[in-house]
Design an enzyme around this catalytic site. Sequence first.
Site, PDB file in Angstrom:
ATOM      1  NE  ARG A  91     123.497 -38.589  20.818  1.00 25.63           N
ATOM      2  CZ  ARG A  91     122.325 -38.248  21.381  1.00 25.63           C
ATOM      3  NH1 ARG A  91     121.954 -36.969  21.416  1.00 25.63           N
ATOM      4  NH2 ARG A  91     121.524 -39.175  21.868  1.00 25.63           N
TER       5      ARG A  91
ATOM      6  CG  ASP B 279     117.255 -40.625  25.437  1.00 18.65           C
ATOM      7  OD1 ASP B 279     116.767 -39.814  26.260  1.00 18.65           O
ATOM      8  OD2 ASP B 279     117.599 -40.288  24.288  1.00 18.65           O
TER       9      ASP B 279
END
Length: 529
Positions: free
Chosen positions: A182, A468
């Site tokens: 990603r 996160d």
Amino acid sequence: MSFSVGYYGDTGVKKIPGGYDVPVGVDIRGRYDEEFAKILTKDALMFVADLQREFRNHVKYAMECRKEAKARYNSGVLPGFDPATRNVREGDWVCAEVPPAVADRRVEITGPVERKMIINALNSGAKVFMSDFEDALSPTWENLMKGQVNLKDAVNGTISYEDKARNRVYNLNDQTAKLFVRPRGWHLPESHIFIDGEPAIACLVDFGLYFHHNHAAFHKTQGQGYGPFFYLPKMENSREARIWNNVFERAEKMVGIKRGSIRATVLIETLPAVFQMDEILYELRDHSVGLNCGRWDYIFSYVKTFQAHPDRLLPDRVLVGMGQHFMRSYSDLLIRTCHRRGVHAMGGMAAQIPIRDDPAANEAALELVKKDKLREVQAGHDGTWAAHPGLIPAIMEVFNNNMGDKPNLIKTMKREDAANITEETCVQIPRGVRTIDGLRLNTRVGIQYLAAWLTGQGSVPLYNLMEDAATAEISRVQNWQWLKYGVEFDGDGWVCDRQCTAPVLDDFLTLNAYNHIVVHHPTAGSSKL
């Protein structure tokens, strides 16, 4: 020894030994390191520079379109389906067939591009490992470049890690998860690399360096003739997907591999994108392997999209789950859309981590994970995410029990009932209380996560969850929303933080904080423009 230009000007250039060997127009301001130089080769940098020069104006225009959309939402307009693309939504087209290498994705694990993490995740028993340059990584120069080194070694099968404290060496198993990468979102710069006098587009750096060094080896090993494979974050509409599709086609042509070799899953993690899922898949139809419910960022996006709508305040973060109508509608519509177009519909993240010092609490948390994953597979999701290897056996069991020997549910769970989902159901106001405990949790998570991020750690265990940037964003924008509109809590309390009390909501926490981790080394490598 290679040389690079230390500075440039009208009177000439100065070469400094030990710098990066860079093409014309490229200026590397990150620290020089011999290991990094193997990634930042002249050919690799030229590849990235070519992509930047081809697509930078398209990206700038897309970001301006985001600002225009934001202004519309702030004026009271609600996001919805685009009448101009109705023919795409109602058309009878399908995406390219899913490559055999990634037909079965029932459990995927995610994590940053750290060396030990990559080995453990690839060995975890999951079907896919999404290695992350985005929300799970603090984008320091060291993290980014070491991440590229680590991924190159992983693709080549040579990655290892020596843990001296535990006297243990980590190596890859014979059977490993398939690797997805990603890159960062379109909105982020890479301020350690300048191209033609302006910061590089971060996602093109992440994609370009990884693709340039690994496409050939990946084809032969993990991809079975396809790949590399990617996850694409933070898009808001099909215009941004079209840029990615054009990047893929350009990259394939530049290195001479077949069109449609690169495959990507798009995270539907912004509220505007839920109304563009068909259009996003259409733009990427030769390169797509599905969509994913990026549900934490989706909650963040709900607040950001409706920041000027005081009637749409979220309840406590812990209450905004898949039981909320707008969240369930989003998941169901994603499944129907993906299966109608012949690709995977991936479920959301299980952020829980093992509670080693409390077996009862650990068992209770695991039961919640199983319940959530059972809901996903019964709804028709082809796979799901886990943040920790300890969750994989339990999640795998749930999916195995409900999928059997089928690699996915694309042909068997069409979810035509979701055709009745409307614009109103996708933005329905969530229900629940707003408490002082919720405010305090948001404050603790936001401060602790940002402190870790600024010191180079992008994935942080807090209060038995793996936090996160996405979950930290929820904490920040929820506090901002509550304070802006004077929410009355079930108690007294206050918070004082610029990101939460500013009169104007910053688009991204990490974009503002990024300037605090950029460290320039002007003589690392630059060229005369």
